[in-house]
Design a protein around this motif. Structure first.
Motif, PDB file in Angstrom:
ATOM      1  N   GLU A 116       2.836   0.772  -1.280  1.00  0.00           N
ATOM      2  CA  GLU A 116       1.928   0.416  -0.332  1.00  0.00           C
ATOM      3  C   GLU A 116       0.959   1.438   0.176  1.00  0.00           C
ATOM      4  OE1 GLU A 116       1.824  -2.427   1.362  1.00  0.00           O
ATOM      5  OE2 GLU A 116       3.729  -3.270   0.377  1.00  0.00           O
ATOM      6  N   LEU A 117       1.245   2.794  -0.190  1.00  0.00           N
ATOM      7  CA  LEU A 117       0.244   3.743   0.074  1.00  0.00           C
ATOM      8  C   LEU A 117      -1.077   3.510  -0.890  1.00  0.00           C
ATOM      9  CD1 LEU A 117       2.055   6.812   1.029  1.00  0.00           C
ATOM     10  CD2 LEU A 117       0.807   5.527   2.655  1.00  0.00           C
ATOM     11  N   SER A 118      -0.490   3.283  -2.385  1.00  0.00           N
ATOM     12  CA  SER A 118      -1.568   2.952  -3.083  1.00  0.00           C
ATOM     13  C   SER A 118      -2.495   1.734  -2.879  1.00  0.00           C
ATOM     14  CB  SER A 118      -1.095   2.873  -4.729  1.00  0.00           C
ATOM     15  OG  SER A 118      -0.359   1.574  -4.706  1.00  0.00           O
ATOM     16  N   ASN A 119      -1.997   0.947  -2.025  1.00  0.00           N
ATOM     17  CA  ASN A 119      -2.941  -0.144  -1.888  1.00  0.00           C
ATOM     18  C   ASN A 119      -3.555  -0.284  -0.360  1.00  0.00           C
ATOM     19  OD1 ASN A 119      -3.519  -2.986  -2.376  1.00  0.00           O
ATOM     20  ND2 ASN A 119      -1.882  -3.768  -0.823  1.00  0.00           N
ATOM     21  N   LYS A 120      -2.944   0.550   0.659  1.00  0.00           N
ATOM     22  CA  LYS A 120      -3.529   0.627   2.140  1.00  0.00           C
ATOM     23  C   LYS A 120      -3.711   2.222   2.325  1.00  0.00           C
ATOM     24  CE  LYS A 120      -1.311  -3.456   3.283  1.00  0.00           C
ATOM     25  NZ  LYS A 120      -0.434  -4.192   4.245  1.00  0.00           N
ATOM     26  N   ALA A 121      -4.886   2.119   3.252  1.00  0.00           N
ATOM     27  CA  ALA A 121      -5.089   3.723   3.521  1.00  0.00           C
ATOM     28  C   ALA A 121      -4.174   4.014   4.756  1.00  0.00           C
ATOM     29  CB  ALA A 121      -6.541   3.817   3.922  1.00  0.00           C
ATOM     30  N   ASP A 122      -3.667   3.015   5.587  1.00  0.00           N
ATOM     31  CA  ASP A 122      -3.208   3.505   6.834  1.00  0.00           C
ATOM     32  C   ASP A 122      -1.476   3.699   6.741  1.00  0.00           C
ATOM     33  OD1 ASP A 122      -2.112   3.685   9.434  1.00  0.00           O
ATOM     34  OD2 ASP A 122      -2.481   1.388   9.827  1.00  0.00           O
ATOM     35  N   GLN A 123      -1.259   4.991   6.986  1.00  0.00           N
ATOM     36  CA  GLN A 123       0.344   5.442   6.473  1.00  0.00           C
ATOM     37  C   GLN A 123       1.305   4.603   7.469  1.00  0.00           C
ATOM     38  OE1 GLN A 123       0.372   9.382   6.942  1.00  0.00           O
ATOM     39  NE2 GLN A 123      -0.760   9.838   5.173  1.00  0.00           N
ATOM     40  N   LYS A 124       0.920   4.462   8.694  1.00  0.00           N
ATOM     41  CA  LYS A 124       1.825   3.602   9.639  1.00  0.00           C
ATOM     42  C   LYS A 124       2.139   2.140   8.926  1.00  0.00           C
ATOM     43  CE  LYS A 124       2.791   2.369  14.389  1.00  0.00           C
ATOM     44  NZ  LYS A 124       2.225   2.471  15.815  1.00  0.00           N
ATOM     45  N   THR A 125       1.011   1.579   8.722  1.00  0.00           N
ATOM     46  CA  THR A 125       1.195   0.261   7.943  1.00  0.00           C
ATOM     47  C   THR A 125       1.874   0.112   6.933  1.00  0.00           C
ATOM     48  OG1 THR A 125      -0.738  -0.353   9.249  1.00  0.00           O
ATOM     49  CG2 THR A 125       0.115  -1.830   7.552  1.00  0.00           C
ATOM     50  N   ALA A 126       1.644   1.205   6.030  1.00  0.00           N
ATOM     51  CA  ALA A 126       2.211   1.329   4.680  1.00  0.00           C
ATOM     52  C   ALA A 126       3.819   1.569   4.685  1.00  0.00           C
ATOM     53  CB  ALA A 126       1.804   2.487   3.859  1.00  0.00           C
ATOM     54  N   LEU A 127       4.173   2.258   5.533  1.00  0.00           N
ATOM     55  CA  LEU A 127       5.488   2.763   5.990  1.00  0.00           C
ATOM     56  C   LEU A 127       6.216   1.506   6.588  1.00  0.00           C
ATOM     57  CD1 LEU A 127       7.568   5.139   6.049  1.00  0.00           C
ATOM     58  CD2 LEU A 127       7.168   5.268   8.218  1.00  0.00           C
TER      59      LEU A 127
END
Length: 170
Positions: A116-127
């Protein structure tokens, strides 16, 4: 011939349990083949109702195993990268058991998070998405494991019930 079918059927049920955790093996259908082989022996009478119902559940759980993680990921805002990361994390846990038995839980989550982190910049959304992907993965794995253990139980129950006929060498 009955002994050969019994042994191969038993191995199929055990491999099916392993397939609950390994993404490359369809666990419930392999366990079902083990049940089928037991019923193909001359000693165990045919029960096509039981075989039909267990086949239905094996196929249903196998299909749901693909749907549930996707639903969990989608519900929590995740992407395909999170699901791929979950599978990669599982493979890491299996082939490199660094964290022992806890690795089977930790590495898929870490893999989903990295995906998810490799796909999105927002850490909260990725978590959040990684948690959804991970939760879906655990749900599917638990369902497959439960079904394959039930199939093993059915196999053992029927093998013990008909053991005098299975092991009569006349």
């Amino acid at each position: 011939m009955d002994i050969v079918l019994l042994v191969i059927g038993f191995l199929c049920t055990l491999i099916g349990i392993l397939g609950s955790f390994l993404p490359v093996l369809p666990g419930p259908p392999i366990s079902w083949v083990g049940l089928l082989l037991l019923y193909l022996t001359k000693a165990v009478p045919d029960n096509w109702w039981l075989l039909g119902i267990t086949l239905f559940f094996a196929l249903l759980i196998t299909i749901m195993d693909y749907v549930i993680p996707a639903m969990g990921t989608k519900k929590f805002g995740g992407s395909k990268a999170g699901m791929v990361g979950t599978i990669v994390g599982l493979l890491v846990a299996i082939f490199f058991p660094v964290l022992g038995p806890f690795g089977i839980i930790i590495w898929p989550f870490v893999g989903a998070l990295v995906g998810e982190l490799s796909n999105k910049a927002d850490q909260k959304t990725a978590l959040k998405a990684a948690f959804g992907s991970f939760l879906g993965f655990l749900t599917g794995t638990f369902m497959k494991f439960l079904v394959t253990v039930i199939y093993l139980g059915l196999f053992i129950w029927k093998a013990v019930e008909y053991s005098p006929e299975l092991f009569s060498f006349s």
